[in-house]
Design a protein around this motif. Sequence first.
Motif, PDB file in Angstrom:
ATOM      1  N   HIS A  71      -4.839   1.266  -8.102  1.00  0.00           N
ATOM      2  CA  HIS A  71      -5.046  -0.164  -8.365  1.00  0.00           C
ATOM      3  C   HIS A  71      -6.494  -0.492  -8.744  1.00  0.00           C
TER       4      HIS A  71
ATOM      5  N   ARG B 279       7.892  -1.380 -11.062  1.00  0.00           N
ATOM      6  CA  ARG B 279       7.631  -1.407  -9.614  1.00  0.00           C
ATOM      7  C   ARG B 279       7.327  -0.011  -9.088  1.00  0.00           C
TER       8      ARG B 279
ATOM      9  N   TYR C 188      15.121   5.016  -9.289  1.00  0.00           N
ATOM     10  CA  TYR C 188      15.407   4.131  -8.149  1.00  0.00           C
ATOM     11  C   TYR C 188      16.647   3.336  -8.535  1.00  0.00           C
TER      12      TYR C 188
ATOM     13  N   THR D 277       3.795   1.016 -10.169  1.00  0.00           N
ATOM     14  CA  THR D 277       2.697   0.261  -9.553  1.00  0.00           C
ATOM     15  C   THR D 277       2.740   0.306  -8.025  1.00  0.00           C
ATOM     16  N   SER D 278       3.530   1.227  -7.490  1.00  0.00           N
ATOM     17  CA  SER D 278       3.546   1.529  -6.050  1.00  0.00           C
ATOM     18  C   SER D 278       4.226   0.462  -5.194  1.00  0.00           C
ATOM     19  N   LEU D 279       4.984  -0.427  -5.800  1.00  0.00           N
ATOM     20  CA  LEU D 279       5.715  -1.409  -4.984  1.00  0.00           C
ATOM     21  C   LEU D 279       6.985  -0.797  -4.409  1.00  0.00           C
ATOM     22  N   VAL D 280       7.549   0.140  -5.148  1.00  0.00           N
ATOM     23  CA  VAL D 280       8.815   0.752  -4.741  1.00  0.00           C
ATOM     24  C   VAL D 280       8.658   2.273  -4.773  1.00  0.00           C
ATOM     25  N   ARG D 281       9.162   2.898  -3.730  1.00  0.00           N
ATOM     26  CA  ARG D 281       9.073   4.362  -3.670  1.00  0.00           C
ATOM     27  C   ARG D 281      10.263   4.966  -4.415  1.00  0.00           C
TER      28      ARG D 281
ATOM     29  N   VAL E  80      -2.225  -5.368 -13.434  1.00  0.00           N
ATOM     30  CA  VAL E  80      -0.776  -5.560 -13.481  1.00  0.00           C
ATOM     31  C   VAL E  80      -0.442  -7.046 -13.487  1.00  0.00           C
TER      32      VAL E  80
ATOM     33  N   PRO F 166      -4.244   2.512  -3.589  1.00  0.00           N
ATOM     34  CA  PRO F 166      -5.552   1.857  -3.773  1.00  0.00           C
ATOM     35  C   PRO F 166      -6.374   2.484  -4.894  1.00  0.00           C
TER      36      PRO F 166
ATOM     37  N   ALA G 105       3.009  -8.853 -12.889  1.00  0.00           N
ATOM     38  CA  ALA G 105       4.430  -8.689 -12.595  1.00  0.00           C
ATOM     39  C   ALA G 105       5.216  -9.828 -13.231  1.00  0.00           C
TER      40      ALA G 105
ATOM     41  N   TRP H 260       2.709   6.184  -5.464  1.00  0.00           N
ATOM     42  CA  TRP H 260       3.120   5.925  -4.084  1.00  0.00           C
ATOM     43  C   TRP H 260       2.126   6.521  -3.097  1.00  0.00           C
TER      44      TRP H 260
END
Lengths: 260, 300
Positions: free
Chosen positions: B77, B49, B13, B52-56, B82, B74, B84, B70
């Motif tokens: 998690h 990120r 990313y 942990t699925s915050l950013v694709r 996590v 759920p 951050a 991604w």
Amino acid sequence: MFPLTLDLLRSRRAMLLGICAALLLTSIGYLALYPSFDEQLQGLAEDLPDAYKAFIGDVDIATPEGYIRSQVYSLLAPLLIAGATIAAGSGLARAERDKSLAVLTMTPVSRSKIAASWLLFIVIVAGVGGLMAFIGVLIGGPIAGAEVGVARVLLATAPLIVFGALIGSATLLTSALSGAPSMATGVGWMTILLSFLANSLANLIDNLGWLSNISPWSWHGAGEAITTDFGLTGFLLLIIATAGAGVGAVIAFSRRNLHL
Amino acid sequence: MDDAAIRTKDLTYEYAPGVGAVGLDLVVPVGAVYGFLGPNGAGKSTAIRMLTSLVRPQRGSASVLGVDPWQDAPALHERIGVLAADQPAPRHHTGHSLLALLARMRRRDDVVERGRGFAERLQLDLSKRAHELSLGNRQKLGLVAALSHRPELVILDEPTNGLDPLLQREIGTLLRELAAEGRTVLLSSHSLHDVEAVADHIGFIRNAVLVEQLPLASLAQRAVRRVRFRFATEVGAGDFAIVDNVESISIADDGEVSVRYRGAVADLLRRAGELDAQTIEAHPVELEETFLALYRGDDS
């Protein structure tokens, strides 16, 4: 019930109580004043310029029922309820901006459920605000000398609730798309301002009358069920628009990269 | 079953050229304490990120505990904890109410009890609201929230920020205990000091690219070492020219010879014996120097 919605209600209870008190007290207060100047209003109503009549919702303020519409449903209640739902809808972006959302997004609750919890919170805020307006009119209406039944007040208040939910959903959609609280708040208030102007003033300008048909402000009808018929079409349009904005918010929030 | 808790391939990313994380091929073994090191802004948080699925990710793939972060956040998690970077708890919450909310969201009653245990251990007052807490105490609350559901994998981004040395040590102990229970820890930091006491693997990221990834023991093998000799007769720097891996030699006025070298020590000792060494003094591995070389971009 979503646990996050309950948590939002608990944490924002001071705001909710404030809005409830403001709606209830100002509704009753405005209506209680009516008997003391109803005669002056009757004279005034005939002389009011068209622009001002449009501004207060084109209602006959010389009658108690028209006065209820102009004072409660035309401006006061929509603005207070929408103000509360805008604060609720921008809360998602605010939680993202201050990163307090991080701890919630790291639980097994999907992002779409988190956004849906916020949407439910907005609907509840609008509902509670509407309930206060409803109670205020039921108490204040007879003081003003209006003959309005519970069913009419209910039918007048239902579109008001959905209107508040729509403004909150539009704010939530902006929150979900941008993560920017100031932008979300701005979009919420701009939606109110533009829809109000489109509804109240567009009819005064040649060739712009069609704008009022697409204005959510006209869809909620400013409590028209109090004096005339229930505007089913506008009510359905409000529901459809609210659902569209809400679903859009849920989808946008579940697909966007979060700034956490 | 994959023996890696985290495995990424070409994970990318990029916010701007050279900013973000590019082409990461991370492998974090199950049960490892993995120190994810790099300067500030190198791309550690961006990588986390994505994990942990915050950013694709824009490119590549990631598997965390066998789950695509991604695609099924759920499910992931449920199993990870996590913390951050600079993560505050919601302002209006006390520690108690936050744990209660997390218990409801996770549908696990034991979260509250376990969270209280961690809080006691970290000397955190759970009755205070988050906005009343100091930076260090907010960090502790974030840790309690991340650990209270017994996650299989713990991802911590700069967890010791704002904590005093005693608590840093306590967290190190806590992380070693987690590893001893078979849990995996990914510990991100810009400081080798934070991770060298607890990590068994490290990855080093610089300018968005993973430049090193190896067991800490291997890094020690490659580290610069220092040995001091005293010889019966006078020796010069040229006497060590035939020994491979010698980085530098300095000779003090009193005749003490200090040699910095990398790799196996056998050749150096053999040569010292030939030169009639009288005393030898070995110094601990200078991991810090190796780390600083990575920081500077001195890959040699």
